[in-house]
Design a protein around this motif. Structure first.
Motif, short mmCIF file in Angstrom:
data_model
loop_
_atom_site.label_atom_id
_atom_site.label_comp_id
_atom_site.label_asym_id
_atom_site.label_seq_id
_atom_site.Cartn_x
_atom_site.Cartn_y
_atom_site.Cartn_z
N ILE A 49 0.82 -1.38 0.03
CA ILE A 49 -0.11 0.25 -0.11
C ILE A 49 0.85 1.25 0.07
N PRO A 50 0.52 2.31 -0.63
CA PRO A 50 1.12 3.60 -0.76
C PRO A 50 0.63 4.44 0.60
N PHE A 51 1.22 4.05 1.60
CA PHE A 51 0.66 4.32 3.15
C PHE A 51 1.09 5.78 3.19
N LEU A 52 2.00 6.25 2.87
CA LEU A 52 2.49 7.57 3.12
C LEU A 52 1.91 8.77 2.15
N CYS A 53 1.01 8.09 1.30
CA CYS A 53 0.08 9.40 0.44
C CYS A 53 -0.79 9.71 1.36
N ASN A 54 -1.28 8.90 2.31
CA ASN A 54 -2.44 9.47 3.21
C ASN A 54 -1.98 9.48 4.56
N TYR A 55 -0.86 8.97 5.19
CA TYR A 55 -0.57 9.09 6.52
C TYR A 55 0.88 9.54 6.58
N SER A 56 1.20 10.05 7.73
CA SER A 56 2.40 10.48 8.14
C SER A 56 2.72 9.75 9.57
N VAL A 57 4.00 9.63 9.72
CA VAL A 57 4.43 9.03 10.92
C VAL A 57 4.40 10.04 12.09
N LYS A 58 3.87 9.81 13.17
CA LYS A 58 4.03 10.61 14.23
C LYS A 58 5.50 10.89 14.88
N THR A 59 6.14 9.65 15.09
CA THR A 59 7.58 9.97 15.61
C THR A 59 8.38 8.89 14.51
N GLN A 60 9.28 9.66 14.05
CA GLN A 60 10.12 8.81 13.02
C GLN A 60 10.89 7.84 14.08
N GLN A 61 11.41 6.77 13.31
CA GLN A 61 11.93 5.73 14.09
C GLN A 61 13.30 5.82 13.72
N PRO A 93 18.87 13.73 6.46
CA PRO A 93 18.39 12.48 6.83
C PRO A 93 17.18 11.87 6.28
N THR A 94 17.20 10.44 6.28
CA THR A 94 15.97 10.02 5.63
C THR A 94 15.26 8.81 6.70
N TYR A 95 14.44 8.35 6.36
CA TYR A 95 13.76 7.17 7.20
C TYR A 95 12.91 6.22 6.43
N PRO A 96 13.76 5.45 5.63
CA PRO A 96 13.06 4.45 4.95
C PRO A 96 11.95 3.65 5.60
N SER A 97 11.07 3.15 4.86
CA SER A 97 10.01 2.47 5.44
C SER A 97 9.33 1.76 4.35
N ASP A 98 8.48 0.90 4.51
CA ASP A 98 7.50 -0.06 3.66
C ASP A 98 6.29 -0.48 4.35
N PHE A 99 5.33 -0.54 3.95
CA PHE A 99 3.93 -0.97 4.57
C PHE A 99 3.11 -1.92 3.65
N ILE A 100 2.72 -2.76 4.21
CA ILE A 100 1.83 -3.83 3.46
C ILE A 100 0.47 -4.08 4.48
N LEU A 101 -0.45 -5.07 3.90
CA LEU A 101 -1.33 -5.72 4.51
C LEU A 101 -1.19 -7.22 4.46
N ILE A 102 -1.51 -8.00 5.36
CA ILE A 102 -1.41 -9.34 5.46
C ILE A 102 -2.56 -9.76 6.03
N PRO A 103 -3.04 -11.01 5.55
CA PRO A 103 -4.29 -11.60 6.02
C PRO A 103 -4.18 -11.80 7.76
#
Length: 282
Positions: free
Chosen positions: A39-51, A137-147
């Motif tokens: 999912i292109p999660f960051l199109c619609n959400y932002s991280v409250k606190t970067q990891q 600085p960058t904070y790479p991430s990836d997001f998915i949905l699983i059953p």
């Protein structure tokens, strides 16, 4: 980071039996690959606190999601559906931690399940030689949905090549797929002419060998482009799309559905091979 702590997921309400008890043997059955939704999660959400450190989230509700993320208006060029059906899915996010520059990435590659556990495999990328990077600085991430599952979930770092091809047909109906070393991604609702594939949902299925076979069929004249874009004919509304990513080179080719004078015998044969491959993947 071979495996992230199981206790991380217990804290989020997900648990399961241990399979590492030396006092008895557990037959977990055979491993099977599991399809998942990117999912292109960051199109619609932002991280409250970067990891700042590598970590992962496995979340089972919208309430949990909103604990860690803030919803905002869509920022991608195409409409992005932010809806997550938590009655059927778990949300998984992986974070590589703070990196000094751009050029880093983290990507969930495959998921393996047996009767005892689920293992989510991921790969990390560092800046490549010659790659243009920004000194911030960058904070790479990836997001998915699983059953949805109650099995314990582990994360396993693998070594996979990021090289891939994207093939697609556009016109009355668009069908686009990424073929890489380890899986095939079926991009959803791709808009004609808008081929930044980071902004689309996709269905991922594990499949090895297809990338190598497909690469062998690419004509020498297209391989020689090495990062350029070329158009055969006038595929303004209907055509075949081919994108090859190798290292820092991104080659893009648009081919008219109709045979045109600038299409060599090899390009025509390649176009037919792409059409057949796209049909087989639908």
């Amino acid at each position: 980071m071979k495996k992230l702590m199981l206790s991380l997921f217990i804290a989020f309400g997900l648990n399961g039996c241990s399979i590492n008890n030396d006092d008895f043997n557990v037959n977990c059955g055979s491993d099977e690959y599991v399809s998942f939704t990117g999912i292109p999660f960051l199109c619609n959400y932002s991280v409250k606190t970067q990891q700042n450190n590598p970590t992962a989230y496995v979340l089972e509700s919208q309430e949990k999601l909103e604990t860690y993320f803030t919803k905002h208006e869509n920022t991608c060029p195409v409409a992005s559906d932010p809806t997550i059906d938590f009655s059927k899915n778990l949300f998984v996010g992986v974070f590589a931690g703070a990196k000094p520059t751009s050029g880093y990435a983290i990507k969930i590659t495959t998921i393996v399940e047996n009767s005892c556990q689920i293992t989510i495999n991921f790969n990390e990328k560092a800046p490549l030689a010659g790659e243009n990077i920004t000194q911030a600085p960058t904070y790479p991430s990836d997001f998915i949905l699983i059953p949805k599952t109650t099995k314990p979930i582990y994360f396993n770092k693998t070594n996979e090549s990021p090289d891939n091809v994207v093939i697609g047909s556009f016109g009355t109906a668009n069908s686009f797929f990424q073929v890489n070393d380890y899986s095939i991604l079926n991009f959803q609702n791709v808009a004609t002419g808008k081929y930044d594939f980071n902004q689309y949902r996709y269905i991922a299925k594990a499949k090895r060998g297809d990338y190598t076979l497909l690469l062998k069929s690419v004509p020498a004249e297209i391989l020689a482009l090495k990062g350029q874009t070329k158009t055969y004919g006038t595929p303004d509304t209907t055509g075949i799309y081919f994108e090859l990513r190798q290292g820092t080179n991104v080659t893009k080719v648009y081919i008219d559905i109709n045979d045109t004078a600038d299409q060599s015998t090899e390009v025509k044969a390649f176009k037919k091979a792409l059409q057949d491959k796209i049909t087989s993947l639908k």
